[in-house]
Enzyme design. Structure first.
Site, PDB file in Angstrom:
ATOM      1  N   GLU A   1       0.869  -1.172   0.000  1.00  0.00           N
ATOM      2  CA  GLU A   1       0.000   0.000   0.000  1.00  0.00           C
ATOM      3  C   GLU A   1       0.908   1.225   0.000  1.00  0.00           C
ATOM      4  O   GLU A   1       1.429   1.616   1.042  1.00  0.00           O
ATOM      5  CB  GLU A   1      -0.924  -0.014   1.224  1.00  0.00           C
TER       6      GLU A   1
ATOM      7  N   CYS B   1      -1.663   9.312   2.649  1.00  0.00           N
ATOM      8  CA  CYS B   1      -1.220   8.794   1.350  1.00  0.00           C
ATOM      9  C   CYS B   1      -2.227   9.049   0.239  1.00  0.00           C
ATOM     10  O   CYS B   1      -1.854   9.111  -0.937  1.00  0.00           O
ATOM     11  CB  CYS B   1      -0.906   7.304   1.450  1.00  0.00           C
TER      12      CYS B   1
END
Length: 461
Positions: A212, A246
């Protein structure tokens, strides 16, 4: 911790996994409930740890770190029996009387490496999936949030025996030593560069990985967007956690005809959320350390600052800052910002903006603000990203049934909801041909003509 203890730790977990205890649904239910109770009992301490590490406001810290983990646990408790049940599969007519099924089974010992920006969310949310799927787990939190890391260790040690779930604290050298061990899956959240290191280490043992990562998530604003609502959503999505997210909108791609109006709405939203001086706002966080502070401070000198621009080293404060007149060649556009700086690039038409996005690595998310269905469909069909969110930011991460993950440089694999369970499971195919009927034509010597053989193959697929 040295290499040998880490090696022994993984061996102990592998031995425990081989006893079969984690395969029991009752064992998994108990483990999830222990984690649930452990988090609830440490909620106040967790909020304090995040305030000390990142200056997180309590409401933000609870909603983005604690609440989502508790929500995942509740989801797994409700759906575990369904997820773990074998699924029937159809069998061809040529195997009349045979049966087939797909059985989810745990992978074994998994390593979960978490970053610092959401220290409990990104450590414990993958753990929920790993435990629900029946695995043992080794956890590595970030050393950059020491209060949260120490509390995570306290939580894990209070809930689980180390041969089942354990947490290892330390810096880069500990992370490297952990990656030298052999696991059955590695789950990593962090930057693209570190993701390559993790994948290289995993490849030596043929270990599957879930990465991720991040990247520069573009946010497109079309002329027909509701600018007031659009601005509030962008400011919230960008400046929550002081921009250290993110999937935060990394930069704005704004149609030239509405840029001035949008900037006005963005400035109004910043003032509405954080007041005249965000430094004194109880709802605005801080950057993680001096290294990040100075990097962000350097980027603030580019373009034209139209909002914010203030910084205070002592408190690691960087104001919510909007920067106009940025070009693709500026340093701020060469890597993920990961901070409260929002650059603006203007465009003339949608063709131009799609070309801009597609010329760059595929991002973890793309945001589009437009009411035009044709425009929405073009962005859906003509771009590639981990996720796409229309007329909002970050909210695509919330529904349990939407998998969250990247593509290309922004990651591989996904989790959340059912995906969390299946990411830590192997779907084993089981074919049982106990029928009294036998398909003898498959055996040599082959007596039927090839043309007949071709026709018969239709009945075995």
């Amino acid at each position: 911790m040295e290499y040998q203890p880490l090696n022994s730790l993984v061996d102990r977990q592998r031995a425990f996994f081989s006893t079969g205890q984690t395969r029991s649904l009752e064992f998994r239910y108990r483990s999830l409930r222990k984690l649930q109770l452990g988090i609830a009992g440490l909620e106040k301490d967790m909020l304090e740890a995040m305030a000390r590490d990142l200056g997180k406001p309590a409401a933000e810290a609870y909603s983005t770190d604690i609440g989502v983990v508790l929500g995942d646990i509740q989801y797994m408790l409700k759906n575990l029996k369904r997820l773990a049940a074998p699924g029937k599969a159809k069998t061809p007519l040529g195997f009349l009387g045979a049966s087939a099924q797909v059985r989810p089974e745990p992978l074994g010992v998994v390593l979960i490496i978490a970053p610092w920006n959401y220290p409990f969310h990104l450590l414990l949310r993958p753990l929920v999936g790993a435990l629900a799927a029946g695995n043992c787990a080794v956890l590595k939190p970030s050393e950059l949030t020491p209060c949260s890391s120490a509390l995570s260790r306290r939580l894990i040690e209070s809930c689980f025996e180390p041969e089942y779930v354990t947490l290892v604290e330390g810096g880069v050298e500990v992370g490297q030593a952990l990656l030298e061990q052999k696991y059955d899956c590695i789950f990593f959240t962090g930057g693209t560069r570190q993701g390559r290191t993790v994948m290289e280490a995993a490849a030596r043992n043929l270990t599957p990985v879930i990465l991720e990562l991040g990247g520069k998530c573009p946010c497109i604003v079309e002329p027909d967007a509701n600018l007031s609502r659009c601005a509030r959503s962008i400011v919230w999505g960008k400046f929550i956690n002081a921009g250290q997210t993110c999937v935060a909108p990394d930069y704005l791609l704004v149609n030239r005809t509405i840029k001035a109006a949008l900037i006005g709405e963005l400035k109004q939203a910043v003032h509405s959320f954080y007041g005249d001086e965000p430094l004194h706002s109880q709802d605005y966080g801080r950057v993680v350390n001096e290294h990040r502070f100075w990097k962000l401070k350097g980027w603030m000198e580019q373009g034209e600052t139209v909002c914010g621009g203030k910084a205070d080293l002592e408190s690691l404060y960087i104001a919510p800052t909007i920067i106009d007149n940025i070009s693709w060649d500026d340093p701020i556009m060469q890597e993920e910002i990961f901070g409260p700086l929002l650059p603006i690039i203007e465009y003339e038409n949608l063709d131009q903006v799609l070309d801009m996005i597609n010329a760059r690595p595929r991002p973890l998310a793309i945001y589009l603000f437009s009411k035009n269905r044709a425009v929405q469909q073009r962005v859906i069909e003509e771009t590639s990203s981990g996720g796409l969110c229309i007329n909002d930011t970050l909210s695509h991460m919330l529904p349990d049934q939407l998998p969250f993950g990247g593509v290309g440089d922004s990651g591989t694999g996904s989790y959340h909801g059912d995906s969390s369970f299946y990411s830590f499971s192997h779907k084993k195919s089981v074919f049982n041909n106990s029928s009294p009927w036998e398909l003898t034509v498959k055996y040599p010597p082959y007596r039927v003509p090839l043309s007949t053989f071709k026709r018969l193959l239709r009945f075995v697929r």
